[in-house]
Write a protein that holds these residues in place. Structure first.
Motif, PDB file in Angstrom:
ATOM      1  N   VAL A 131       0.852  -1.189   0.000  1.00  0.00           N
ATOM      2  CA  VAL A 131       0.000   0.000   0.000  1.00  0.00           C
ATOM      3  C   VAL A 131       0.887   1.238   0.000  1.00  0.00           C
ATOM      4  CG1 VAL A 131      -1.926  -1.104   1.230  1.00  0.00           C
ATOM      5  CG2 VAL A 131      -0.202   0.141   2.517  1.00  0.00           C
ATOM      6  N   ARG A 132       0.332   2.328  -0.478  1.00  0.00           N
ATOM      7  CA  ARG A 132       1.028   3.616  -0.459  1.00  0.00           C
ATOM      8  C   ARG A 132       0.716   4.281   0.878  1.00  0.00           C
ATOM      9  NH1 ARG A 132       2.864   1.565  -4.856  1.00  0.00           N
ATOM     10  NH2 ARG A 132       2.966   2.833  -6.738  1.00  0.00           N
ATOM     11  N   ALA A 133       1.716   4.370   1.728  1.00  0.00           N
ATOM     12  CA  ALA A 133       1.519   4.929   3.067  1.00  0.00           C
ATOM     13  C   ALA A 133       1.229   6.424   3.032  1.00  0.00           C
ATOM     14  CB  ALA A 133       2.739   4.647   3.943  1.00  0.00           C
ATOM     15  N   CYS A 134       1.542   7.092   1.921  1.00  0.00           N
ATOM     16  CA  CYS A 134       1.258   8.527   1.831  1.00  0.00           C
ATOM     17  C   CYS A 134      -0.209   8.791   1.508  1.00  0.00           C
ATOM     18  CB  CYS A 134       2.149   9.202   0.791  1.00  0.00           C
ATOM     19  SG  CYS A 134       1.689   8.904  -0.930  1.00  0.00           S
ATOM     20  N   LEU A 135      -0.939   7.761   1.130  1.00  0.00           N
ATOM     21  CA  LEU A 135      -2.359   7.915   0.809  1.00  0.00           C
ATOM     22  C   LEU A 135      -3.259   7.385   1.914  1.00  0.00           C
ATOM     23  CD1 LEU A 135      -2.436   6.833  -2.942  1.00  0.00           C
ATOM     24  CD2 LEU A 135      -2.350   9.150  -1.993  1.00  0.00           C
ATOM     25  N   MET A 136      -2.660   6.936   2.997  1.00  0.00           N
ATOM     26  CA  MET A 136      -3.417   6.272   4.047  1.00  0.00           C
ATOM     27  C   MET A 136      -3.343   7.065   5.338  1.00  0.00           C
ATOM     28  SD  MET A 136      -2.826   2.374   5.139  1.00  0.00           S
ATOM     29  CE  MET A 136      -3.711   1.695   6.499  1.00  0.00           C
ATOM     30  N   LEU A 137      -4.487   7.297   5.936  1.00  0.00           N
ATOM     31  CA  LEU A 137      -4.487   7.934   7.246  1.00  0.00           C
ATOM     32  C   LEU A 137      -3.952   6.949   8.275  1.00  0.00           C
ATOM     33  CD1 LEU A 137      -7.956   9.705   7.151  1.00  0.00           C
ATOM     34  CD2 LEU A 137      -5.695  10.780   6.958  1.00  0.00           C
ATOM     35  N   ALA A 138      -3.191   7.437   9.219  1.00  0.00           N
ATOM     36  CA  ALA A 138      -2.615   6.576  10.249  1.00  0.00           C
ATOM     37  C   ALA A 138      -3.693   5.812  11.000  1.00  0.00           C
ATOM     38  CB  ALA A 138      -1.768   7.406  11.205  1.00  0.00           C
ATOM     39  N   ALA A 139      -4.828   6.464  11.248  1.00  0.00           N
ATOM     40  CA  ALA A 139      -5.921   5.818  11.984  1.00  0.00           C
ATOM     41  C   ALA A 139      -6.421   4.560  11.277  1.00  0.00           C
ATOM     42  CB  ALA A 139      -7.072   6.793  12.185  1.00  0.00           C
ATOM     43  N   GLN A 140      -6.257   4.489   9.959  1.00  0.00           N
ATOM     44  CA  GLN A 140      -6.677   3.305   9.214  1.00  0.00           C
ATOM     45  C   GLN A 140      -5.801   2.090   9.509  1.00  0.00           C
ATOM     46  OE1 GLN A 140      -6.578   5.612   5.423  1.00  0.00           O
ATOM     47  NE2 GLN A 140      -8.472   4.491   5.013  1.00  0.00           N
ATOM     48  N   ALA A 141      -4.669   2.310  10.140  1.00  0.00           N
ATOM     49  CA  ALA A 141      -3.753   1.220  10.466  1.00  0.00           C
ATOM     50  C   ALA A 141      -4.100   0.531  11.785  1.00  0.00           C
ATOM     51  CB  ALA A 141      -2.319   1.733  10.521  1.00  0.00           C
ATOM     52  N   GLU A 142      -5.096   1.032  12.480  1.00  0.00           N
ATOM     53  CA  GLU A 142      -5.490   0.439  13.767  1.00  0.00           C
ATOM     54  C   GLU A 142      -5.682  -1.067  13.612  1.00  0.00           C
ATOM     55  OE1 GLU A 142      -6.282  -0.238  17.559  1.00  0.00           O
ATOM     56  OE2 GLU A 142      -5.838   1.799  16.901  1.00  0.00           O
ATOM     57  N   GLY A 143      -4.944  -1.839  14.419  1.00  0.00           N
ATOM     58  CA  GLY A 143      -5.072  -3.292  14.433  1.00  0.00           C
ATOM     59  C   GLY A 143      -4.396  -4.007  13.278  1.00  0.00           C
ATOM     60  N   ALA A 144      -3.763  -3.276  12.383  1.00  0.00           N
ATOM     61  CA  ALA A 144      -3.155  -3.877  11.199  1.00  0.00           C
ATOM     62  C   ALA A 144      -1.760  -4.417  11.500  1.00  0.00           C
ATOM     63  CB  ALA A 144      -3.075  -2.863  10.070  1.00  0.00           C
ATOM     64  N   ASP A 145      -1.283  -5.241  10.584  1.00  0.00           N
ATOM     65  CA  ASP A 145       0.088  -5.738  10.614  1.00  0.00           C
ATOM     66  C   ASP A 145       0.825  -4.996   9.515  1.00  0.00           C
ATOM     67  OD1 ASP A 145       2.396  -7.191  11.011  1.00  0.00           O
ATOM     68  OD2 ASP A 145       1.653  -9.006  10.040  1.00  0.00           O
ATOM     69  N   ILE A 146       1.756  -4.129   9.912  1.00  0.00           N
ATOM     70  CA  ILE A 146       2.501  -3.312   8.956  1.00  0.00           C
ATOM     71  C   ILE A 146       3.939  -3.802   8.905  1.00  0.00           C
ATOM     72  CG2 ILE A 146       3.356  -0.996   8.423  1.00  0.00           C
ATOM     73  CD1 ILE A 146       0.865   0.067   9.884  1.00  0.00           C
ATOM     74  N   ARG A 147       4.434  -3.912   7.696  1.00  0.00           N
ATOM     75  CA  ARG A 147       5.834  -4.306   7.506  1.00  0.00           C
ATOM     76  C   ARG A 147       6.490  -3.244   6.648  1.00  0.00           C
ATOM     77  NH1 ARG A 147       7.908  -9.351   4.283  1.00  0.00           N
ATOM     78  NH2 ARG A 147       9.976  -9.632   5.174  1.00  0.00           N
ATOM     79  N   THR A 148       7.614  -2.728   7.131  1.00  0.00           N
ATOM     80  CA  THR A 148       8.387  -1.740   6.393  1.00  0.00           C
ATOM     81  C   THR A 148       9.698  -2.377   5.957  1.00  0.00           C
ATOM     82  OG1 THR A 148       9.538  -0.906   8.342  1.00  0.00           O
ATOM     83  CG2 THR A 148       7.405   0.123   7.808  1.00  0.00           C
ATOM     84  N   VAL A 149      10.499  -1.636   5.228  1.00  0.00           N
ATOM     85  CA  VAL A 149      11.767  -2.167   4.747  1.00  0.00           C
ATOM     86  C   VAL A 149      12.647  -2.634   5.912  1.00  0.00           C
ATOM     87  CG1 VAL A 149      13.017   0.031   4.641  1.00  0.00           C
ATOM     88  CG2 VAL A 149      13.568  -1.818   3.011  1.00  0.00           C
TER      89      VAL A 149
END
Length: 170
Positions: free
Chosen positions: A65-83
């Motif tokens: 996903v493009r993190a610049c198009l996503m509000l941080a609040a939308q990440a609630e409860g998600a599993d995020i993986r960065t480089v």
């Protein structure tokens, strides 16, 4: 980065590279801002801020996903993986990262994190992705330094290495 308005901040909890993180963010904050400025995951780059260049690509529940198009609040409860989450162990490179180094698939490195996250998702989902599929997948990323030939070579080399490392009956 503007100062956060304390009255408008909310706690957001998500898993970042395998560990639970709680961060405070205003409702208007983008995921890129929280990752970089609140949590300190600076490998996620901010390029165009319009979702066109792909530099900010992270994996959300396994999907790029493009993190610049996503509000941080939308990440609630998600599993995020960065480089930062690509390395299999501290100080080790993933097969994809190693292939990028071996095939000179990066120069300035600005776009690299997003490309790595996108290719990692593709090769995980489609271990037998064709060169054409890899090229198509890369079409959502802008790189001004390398041209794309070394990036495609690196992706194909990583794909072969990943197949060698995966047991037949896994």
């Amino acid at each position: 980065m503007p100062k956060l308005n304390r009255e408008r901040r909310h706690a957001i909890t998500f898993r970042l590279n395998g560990r639970e993180v709680t961060a405070e963010a205003e409702g208007r904050m983008l995921l890129t801002d929280v990752l970089r400025h609140v949590v300190g995951a600076t490998g996620t780059h901010v390029g165009c801020e319009h979702g066109v260049c792909g530099a900010c690509t992270v994996q959300l529940d396994g999907e790029p996903v493009r993190a610049c198009l996503m509000l941080a609040a939308q990440a609630e409860g998600a599993d995020i993986r960065t480089v930062e989450g690509l390395e299999p162990a501290a100080g080790e490179l993933s097969p994809l990262q190693a292939a990028f180094r071996e095939h000179f698939a990066l120069q300035c490195g600005f776009c690299t994190a997003g490309i790595l996250m996108s290719l990692d998702a593709l090769l995980t989902r489609e271990p037998d992705a064709s060169e054409e599929a890899i090229r198509e997948h890369l079409s959502g990323h802008l790189c001004r330094c390398t041209g794309y030939a070394p990036i495609v070579k690196a992706a194909l080399a990583a794909q072969a290495r990943m197949k060698e490392e995966t047991p037949e009956n896994a």
